[in-house]
Design a protein around this motif. Structure first.
Motif, short mmCIF file in Angstrom:
data_model
loop_
_atom_site.label_atom_id
_atom_site.label_comp_id
_atom_site.label_asym_id
_atom_site.label_seq_id
_atom_site.Cartn_x
_atom_site.Cartn_y
_atom_site.Cartn_z
N THR A 19 0.92 -9.62 -6.27
CA THR A 19 -0.50 -9.90 -6.09
C THR A 19 -0.96 -9.48 -4.69
O THR A 19 -2.04 -8.89 -4.53
N CYS A 20 -0.14 -9.76 -3.68
CA CYS A 20 -0.47 -9.32 -2.32
C CYS A 20 -0.57 -7.80 -2.25
O CYS A 20 -1.49 -7.26 -1.63
N GLU A 21 0.37 -7.11 -2.88
CA GLU A 21 0.35 -5.65 -2.86
C GLU A 21 -0.92 -5.12 -3.54
O GLU A 21 -1.54 -4.16 -3.06
N ALA A 22 -1.31 -5.73 -4.64
CA ALA A 22 -2.48 -5.26 -5.38
C ALA A 22 -3.75 -5.38 -4.56
O ALA A 22 -4.67 -4.57 -4.71
N TYR A 23 -3.80 -6.38 -3.68
CA TYR A 23 -5.01 -6.60 -2.88
C TYR A 23 -4.81 -6.22 -1.41
O TYR A 23 -5.60 -6.61 -0.56
N HIS A 24 -3.74 -5.46 -1.14
CA HIS A 24 -3.48 -4.91 0.20
C HIS A 24 -3.37 -6.01 1.26
O HIS A 24 -3.92 -5.89 2.36
N HIS A 156 3.34 0.62 -8.92
CA HIS A 156 2.85 0.92 -7.57
C HIS A 156 2.80 -0.33 -6.69
O HIS A 156 2.70 -0.21 -5.47
N TYR A 157 2.87 -1.50 -7.30
CA TYR A 157 2.84 -2.75 -6.55
C TYR A 157 4.24 -3.26 -6.21
O TYR A 157 4.40 -4.34 -5.66
N PHE A 158 5.24 -2.46 -6.53
CA PHE A 158 6.62 -2.71 -6.12
C PHE A 158 6.95 -1.67 -5.04
O PHE A 158 7.28 -0.53 -5.36
N PRO A 159 6.83 -2.01 -3.77
CA PRO A 159 6.96 -1.00 -2.72
C PRO A 159 8.28 -0.25 -2.74
O PRO A 159 8.34 0.93 -2.36
N GLU A 160 9.35 -0.90 -3.19
CA GLU A 160 10.65 -0.23 -3.23
C GLU A 160 10.71 0.85 -4.30
O GLU A 160 11.56 1.75 -4.25
N MET A 161 9.80 0.79 -5.28
CA MET A 161 9.78 1.80 -6.34
C MET A 161 8.99 3.05 -5.95
O MET A 161 9.20 4.13 -6.52
N ARG A 162 8.09 2.92 -5.02
CA ARG A 162 7.16 4.01 -4.72
C ARG A 162 7.84 5.33 -4.37
O ARG A 162 7.39 6.39 -4.82
N PRO A 163 8.92 5.34 -3.58
CA PRO A 163 9.54 6.64 -3.25
C PRO A 163 10.09 7.39 -4.46
O PRO A 163 10.33 8.60 -4.38
N TYR A 164 10.29 6.68 -5.58
CA TYR A 164 10.90 7.29 -6.76
C TYR A 164 9.87 7.72 -7.81
O TYR A 164 10.22 8.43 -8.75
N LEU A 165 8.63 7.29 -7.66
CA LEU A 165 7.66 7.47 -8.74
C LEU A 165 7.39 8.94 -9.07
O LEU A 165 7.19 9.29 -10.23
N ASN A 166 7.39 9.78 -8.07
CA ASN A 166 7.12 11.21 -8.32
C ASN A 166 8.35 11.98 -8.79
O ASN A 166 8.27 13.18 -9.05
N GLU A 167 9.48 11.27 -8.90
CA GLU A 167 10.71 11.94 -9.32
C GLU A 167 10.98 11.78 -10.82
O GLU A 167 11.93 12.37 -11.34
N CYS A 168 10.16 10.98 -11.51
CA CYS A 168 10.34 10.82 -12.95
C CYS A 168 9.98 12.12 -13.66
O CYS A 168 9.10 12.88 -13.22
N LYS A 169 10.63 12.37 -14.78
CA LYS A 169 10.42 13.60 -15.53
C LYS A 169 8.99 13.69 -16.05
O LYS A 169 8.39 14.77 -16.07
N PHE A 170 8.44 12.54 -16.47
CA PHE A 170 7.09 12.53 -17.03
C PHE A 170 6.14 11.79 -16.09
O PHE A 170 6.46 10.71 -15.58
#
Length: 212
Positions: A19-24, A156-170
């Motif tokens: 929730t904090c991430e969603a509202y910066h 996108h609200y899981f900061p640890e996932m963000r570096p990997y998001l552009n690496e997915c095949k789709f």
């Protein structure tokens, strides 16, 4: 948050952070009642701290009844508007009393029968801090309901996932069963916390069921 008396789960903390991430809103995972922990409790605390440090959050641990920790908390709060949230009995009001004793806020006790805190704060209230800033004390609550999130934005609200998001095949991968998913690969390789991924899957399921 407290590891025990009352028990705090990873899922509870995750939902607040998302929730904090969603509202910066910058967040700190502050653990209280370290003086009450036995060896097993200290191990659990260290495990929690490792998870959230890996996600980029500060994870200080204090005892709000010990004046020696006052400066640690003051440094977190100084010149900011801060909002304390957590379960009833976790020590939110006690933490405010630690850094601003003149407020003398009413604090509750943990029920020996249920292991839950007795709520003493019944509405959110903001206080001025003598060393600069403001702090909002809030009633404790049992669960955090997530709403108005899209499936595609949740990761996108899981900061640890963000570096990997552009690496997915789709590009429209939601990290569940898609081939070539970088998030699933990182979890399986121990690069991302397994507990956080399970929180993600649970919340994704809730979003699908809700029809938001």
């Amino acid at each position: 948050f407290s590891i025990t008396d009352p028990i705090t789960t990873l899922g509870y903390v995750d939902r607040l952070l998302i929730t904090c991430e969603a509202y910066h809103i910058p967040a700190v995972v502050l653990f209280n009642k370290v003086d009450q922990l036995d060896e097993a409790g200290l191990k659990k605390l260290a495990d929690f701290q490792e998870i959230y440090t890996q996600c980029g959050y500060p994870t200080p641990a204090i005892s709000a009844t010990d004046p020696a920790y006052a400066d640690t908390v003051r440094e977190l709060l100084q010149d900011k508007v801060s909002f304390l949230v957590g379960r009833s009995g976790a020590g939110k009001s006690t933490t405010i009393n630690l850094v601003e004793p003149t407020l003398d806020l009413k604090v509750g006790q943990i029920s020996a029968f249920s292991g839950r805190g007795r709520q003493t704060t019944t509405f959110a209230e903001m206080f001025d801090l003598s060393f600069g800033g403001h702090i909002i004390d809030s009633p404790g609550f049992k669960e955090m309901v997530i709403f108005d999130f899209e499936e595609s934005e949740l990761s996108h609200y899981f900061p640890e996932m963000r570096p990997y998001l552009n690496e997915c095949k789709f590009s429209n991968c939601i990290h569940v069963s898609e081939p070539g998913c970088a998030i699933k690969a990182a979890v399986s390789q121990g690069e991302l916390p397994d507990s956080r991924y399970h929180t993600y899957l649970g919340m994704l399921h809730e979003i699908k069921d809700s029809g938001w």
